[in-house]
Scaffold this motif. Structure first.
Motif, PDB file in Angstrom:
ATOM      1  N   UNK A 213     -16.656 -11.440  -6.399  1.00  0.00           N
ATOM      2  CA  UNK A 213     -16.016 -11.530  -5.076  1.00  0.00           C
ATOM      3  C   UNK A 213     -14.656 -10.832  -5.073  1.00  0.00           C
ATOM      4  N   UNK A 214     -14.276 -10.352  -3.899  1.00  0.00           N
ATOM      5  CA  UNK A 214     -13.033  -9.598  -3.777  1.00  0.00           C
ATOM      6  C   UNK A 214     -11.837 -10.519  -3.908  1.00  0.00           C
TER       7      UNK A 214
ATOM      8  N   UNK B 142      -8.856  -7.271  -0.648  1.00  0.00           N
ATOM      9  CA  UNK B 142      -9.007  -7.387   0.804  1.00  0.00           C
ATOM     10  C   UNK B 142      -7.929  -6.576   1.500  1.00  0.00           C
TER      11      UNK B 142
ATOM     12  N   UNK C  97      -8.795   1.196   5.844  1.00  0.00           N
ATOM     13  CA  UNK C  97      -9.389   1.371   7.178  1.00  0.00           C
ATOM     14  C   UNK C  97      -8.348   1.767   8.208  1.00  0.00           C
ATOM     15  N   UNK C  98      -7.194   1.108   8.133  1.00  0.00           N
ATOM     16  CA  UNK C  98      -6.160   1.403   9.134  1.00  0.00           C
ATOM     17  C   UNK C  98      -5.628   2.817   8.939  1.00  0.00           C
TER      18      UNK C  98
ATOM     19  N   UNK D  97      -8.663  -2.949   1.333  1.00  0.00           N
ATOM     20  CA  UNK D  97      -9.727  -2.579   2.272  1.00  0.00           C
ATOM     21  C   UNK D  97      -9.151  -2.399   3.677  1.00  0.00           C
ATOM     22  N   UNK D  98      -8.309  -3.365   4.089  1.00  0.00           N
ATOM     23  CA  UNK D  98      -7.718  -3.303   5.432  1.00  0.00           C
ATOM     24  C   UNK D  98      -6.823  -2.072   5.570  1.00  0.00           C
TER      25      UNK D  98
ATOM     26  N   UNK E 284     -24.905  -5.625  -4.004  1.00  0.00           N
ATOM     27  CA  UNK E 284     -23.610  -6.095  -3.500  1.00  0.00           C
ATOM     28  C   UNK E 284     -23.348  -7.523  -3.964  1.00  0.00           C
TER      29      UNK E 284
ATOM     30  N   UNK F 161      -8.096   5.167  10.467  1.00  0.00           N
ATOM     31  CA  UNK F 161      -7.975   5.160  11.937  1.00  0.00           C
ATOM     32  C   UNK F 161      -6.796   6.016  12.391  1.00  0.00           C
TER      33      UNK F 161
END
Lengths: 392, 282
Positions: B10-11, B16, B23-24, B19-20, B5, B27
């Motif tokens: 870096x992202x 980012x 995930x949402x 990624x958010x 990793x 969910x």
């Protein structure tokens, strides 16, 4: 009425009153005038304000509880933004912590409670946790949360943060007008001053061998062949002078030479830079190590990409190992004096005289008498010519 | 895994956000599908943290809840305090089993005491001096809100008997140091505190295990003092009772204020102030 009772009691003071005790509260009549001078009960005092009052360390525990509450709020906010918990690859993108918290004495001024080392450690661990959430928020773009946390943490940050950051940075290596660097290195008792100069590439001249042209080989042709091989690259060797003496003359032992050129080999810059070093003190190992460190620092200045490789090989680091001092009652730094006669059975005389006295012959009277007789016999026998060997 | 990793670059900001978003979306997807799944969800089933975060009311506490928390498990037979005998059910596998038929009514009695003290505006202190109990007492005190205090670390000897040195003259003069009720979740470790409370005539409630004399506190609750779940359950019940008492107190205060306002208003409309009547001798 009260006085009457008192008289009765005093006349029979040795006996308890026969009638039951009269109650002077509830049923007795009290004239209104008596209420003129009644002292009202004092107003009830206010209750303590802090829930941690009874710990006797209210300000410290309030601080800790509020920080813990901030941590849980920040965590919930990150969860709402889908930033907690983070996968490994995302966690590796977070910038490393650079904590500059207030020291123990400064934190004490925030509350009236004594800041002991254990309390300080607890507060710092909470602050570090908040700092981690702040960095996650900053790097991922959750700006509002990041700003709130920054504002909260600024109260705990060291005032000298800028000064500390500036002082911890190493001064960058300067280049002179010819593009040369001057660095130093040390190892054991040796110190070296190293100048690293880029090699001047030879000028392209018309008399030189024809330039190699790009080869347009068909796919079926072999990759390399003696006829198709391009012009070999012109390699210029690094000139390395130490105390104005060439490397091979100054370090006749191969290991020392390898130590010196190791930075160039690892960086792949062998032939790209000339090195001039002045070294003093110590012996061959120390001097070669010192030059290597100075050279590595110079190369890192010339070619910054190479710094990582040299750092991993520990060439940018001054080796802290020095000769350990000799200690008393030991032969060297660590070697002890070899143990002689570790088990001694000494009698009183030996203890008095010291060990090693038991090799002595003990004389006693009987033995001395015998000796005198024998000597006397020898003397007698030696006087007569026919003396033979003395029976002993 | 972490080495791999760390070798990745870096992202970026966009990554980012991706990624958010991912995930949402996941969910939302799971929430949408959950309505077609089992009716038994995380929300409506018991979770281990419920004893701490979802306290039971005193009239809802059951014997089975106490047993599920392990409140009936005392100490070994050889350690049993002879004064504890009335509260012991028996001995099994060398361990004293505490009689829950005594525990439950005593717990409800203690809850009544807490409610009564809080209804009269009294101050209550929750004492639990281990790292796990510190969270329990803090939450209990926070639940009661008004005039509730907590001690999660050591009770410093002299808090009540040496108050001048502990708190200073100014605080002693202006603030009521003596609490009106103290609740001990681990009385065996706080015998100094219990003694100080007794010297200052402060009523005490405590979770009494089989190796402790129940007479040290005024209202003993015989239960396992080494189980965190039991402490959470009991402290939760008492804190709910305390909250009810505080509500009663606030209601009465509000009523009193209304009444005094009314009286003042009436007195204002009825002319000059007359001499107040003498208080009767009662």
């Amino acid at each position: 009425m009260f006085n009457v009772l008192r008289k009765q009691a005093s006349s029979r003071w040795w006996k308890l009153p026969a009638q039951p005790a009269v109650r002077h509260n509830s049923t007795a009549y009290v004239p209104p005038a008596a209420f003129q001078h009644v002292r009202r009960p004092p107003p009830p005092k206010e209750k303590p304000s802090s829930p941690t009052f009874y710990t006797s360390r209210a300000s410290y525990y309030d601080q800790v509880i509020s920080l813990e509450a901030c941590i849980s709020t920040a965590k919930q906010a990150l969860k709402a933004e889908n930033l907690y918990p983070l996968p490994d690859f995302a966690r590796a993108s977070i910038p490393p912590p650079q904590p500059f918290w207030k020291d123990q004495t400064s934190l004490m001024s925030l509350g009236s409670v004594k800041m002991t080392p254990s309390r300080y450690r607890r507060v710092i661990s909470l602050l570090n946790q908040l700092d981690e959430y702040k960095r996650i928020a900053e790097v991922s773009g959750a700006n509002e949360l990041a700003d709130n946390l920054t504002e909260l943490l600024s109260e705990f940050e060291n005032d000298n943060k800028a000064a500390i950051l500036a002082s911890s940075k190493r001064k960058p290596v300067q280049f002179d007008e010819y593009g040369r660097t001057y660095t130093s290195g040390k190892r054991k008792e040796s110190s070296a001053r190293v100048w690293v100069i880029p090699v001047q590439k030879p000028e392209e001249s018309t008399d030189a061998a024809p330039k190699s042209e790009p080869l347009n080989l068909p796919a079926s042709a072999p990759a390399i062949s003696a006829f198709n091989h391009p012009q070999p690259v012109q390699v210029t060797p690094s000139n390395i002078l130490i105390n104005n003496i060439p490397l091979n003359k100054y370090f006749p032992i191969a290991k020392d030479r390898e130590t010196v050129i190791r930075p160039l080999q690892l960086a792949g810059l062998f032939g790209a830079y000339n090195v001039f070093a002045l070294v003093r003190g110590g012996g061959t190992t120390g001097q070669s190590g010192a030059i290597a460190v100075g050279l590595a620092r110079g190369l890192a200045a010339h070619v910054p990409d190479v710094a990582d490789i040299l750092r991993k090989a520990k060439l940018l680091r001054r080796d802290p190992r020095m000769v350990e001092r000799k200690k008393t009652n030991l032969r060297k730094a660590r070697a002890a004096v070899s143990a002689i006669r570790t088990t001694l059975n000494l009698d009183a005389d030996e203890i008095r005289r010291g060990p090693g006295s038991s090799g002595r012959i003990y004389y006693n009277i009987a033995f001395i008498t015998q000796l005198i007789i024998i000597l006397a016999n020898c003397h007698e026998n030696s006087l007569s010519p026919k003396a033979g060997p003395v029976p002993f | 895994m972490s080495q791999m990793a760390s070798n990745r670059p870096p992202l970026t900001g966009e990554q980012w956000e991706d990624l958010q978003e991912e995930r949402s979306n996941f969910k939302l997807f799971m929430d949408a599908l959950s309505q077609y799944g089992s009716t038994q969800t995380r929300e409506n089933t018991f979770q281990p943290h419920h004893t701490l975060h979802r306290p039971v009311a005193p009239n809802q506490i059951t014997l089975s809840a106490l047993m599920a928390a392990g409140a009936h498990l005392g100490h070994s037979k050889s350690l049993m305090n002879p004064n504890f005998t009335p509260y012991a059910y028996g001995i099994r596998a060398g361990i004293t089993v505490i009689d829950m038929d005594h525990t439950l009514p005593l717990l409800r009695r203690a809850a009544k005491v807490v409610r009564g003290v809080a209804a009269n505006g009294g101050s209550i202190v929750f004492v639990g001096t281990t790292t796990e109990l510190a969270t329990v007492v803090r939450k209990s005190a926070e639940r009661v809100v008004e005039n509730a205090y907590h001690i999660g670390s050591k009770w410093l000897p002299g808090t009540l008997t040496n108050r001048l040195a502990m708190f200073g003259a100014k605080t002693v003069q202006n603030v009521q140091i003596t609490p009106d009720l103290v609740i001990f979740l681990n009385p065996l470790a706080n015998l100094h505190a219990i003694r100080e409370c007794a010297q200052n005539h402060i009523p005490t409630i405590g979770i009494i295990d089989s190796n402790v004399d129940p007479r040290v506190v005024m209202y003993p609750i015989p239960a396992n003092d080494e189980s965190i779940k039991t402490a959470e359950l009991i402290s939760g019940v008492l804190s709910v009772a305390g909250r009810e008492g505080v509500e009663i107190h606030l209601e009465e205060e509000a009523k009193r204020k209304e009444r005094s306002k009314y009286i003042a208003k009436m007195a204002g409309t009825q002319g000059p102030r007359r001499e107040p009547e003498r208080a009767s001798t009662r």
